[in-house]
Scaffold this motif. Structure first.
Motif, PDB file in Angstrom:
ATOM      1  N   GLU A 163    -106.885  41.453 -51.739  1.00  0.00           N
ATOM      2  CA  GLU A 163    -106.714  40.579 -52.898  1.00  0.00           C
ATOM      3  C   GLU A 163    -105.651  39.519 -52.617  1.00  0.00           C
ATOM      4  O   GLU A 163    -105.696  38.423 -53.153  1.00  0.00           O
ATOM      5  N   TYR A 164    -104.692  39.850 -51.762  1.00  0.00           N
ATOM      6  CA  TYR A 164    -103.629  38.928 -51.409  1.00  0.00           C
ATOM      7  C   TYR A 164    -104.190  37.706 -50.676  1.00  0.00           C
ATOM      8  O   TYR A 164    -103.715  36.593 -50.861  1.00  0.00           O
ATOM      9  N   ILE A 195    -106.993  36.225 -51.089  1.00  0.00           N
ATOM     10  CA  ILE A 195    -107.660  35.310 -52.016  1.00  0.00           C
ATOM     11  C   ILE A 195    -106.663  34.317 -52.591  1.00  0.00           C
ATOM     12  O   ILE A 195    -106.997  33.156 -52.817  1.00  0.00           O
ATOM     13  N   GLU A 196    -105.422  34.749 -52.778  1.00  0.00           N
ATOM     14  CA  GLU A 196    -104.396  33.898 -53.365  1.00  0.00           C
ATOM     15  C   GLU A 196    -103.848  32.858 -52.390  1.00  0.00           C
ATOM     16  O   GLU A 196    -103.246  31.883 -52.802  1.00  0.00           O
ATOM     17  N   SER A 224    -103.674  29.777 -49.675  1.00  0.00           N
ATOM     18  CA  SER A 224    -104.404  28.536 -49.441  1.00  0.00           C
ATOM     19  C   SER A 224    -105.085  28.613 -48.074  1.00  0.00           C
ATOM     20  O   SER A 224    -104.809  29.507 -47.274  1.00  0.00           O
TER      21      SER A 224
END
Length: 86
Positions: free
Chosen positions: A4-5, A7-8, A10
């Motif tokens: 999930e990290y 996805i955050e 850039s």
């Protein structure tokens, strides 16, 4: 790090982390090679002892860490493919 990290992050940050993991792979392989060389040299010159097995313990820790890095690398590859960056 969790998937999930990623996805955050850039695109640029994700590519930088990929380069860092690739560099870490090379460093890990070099350190493992050096430790194996030290073990062989130690066995040939002085036989078995604590300092013969100490580099092997260090190598084991590095291999275990590199396995975790490989899992992160695969997750990052999936994220890059989902973003059509690679």
């Amino acid at each position: 790090m969790k998937p999930e990290y990623f996805i955050e992050l850039s695109d640029q940050e994700l590519l930088q982390k990929m380069k860092k993991i690739k560099t870490n792979k090379i460093v890990d392989a070099t350190i493992i090679g050096v430790t194996i060389g030290i073990v062989i040299y130690s066995i040939v010159n002085k036989g078995f002892g604590f300092f013969t097995f100490f580099p092997l313990i260090l190598g084991y820790i590095i291999i275990r860490n590199s396995r975790n890095n490989e899992i992160l690398y695969q997750e990052m590859q999936k994220e890059l493919e989902s973003r059509n960056l690679k």
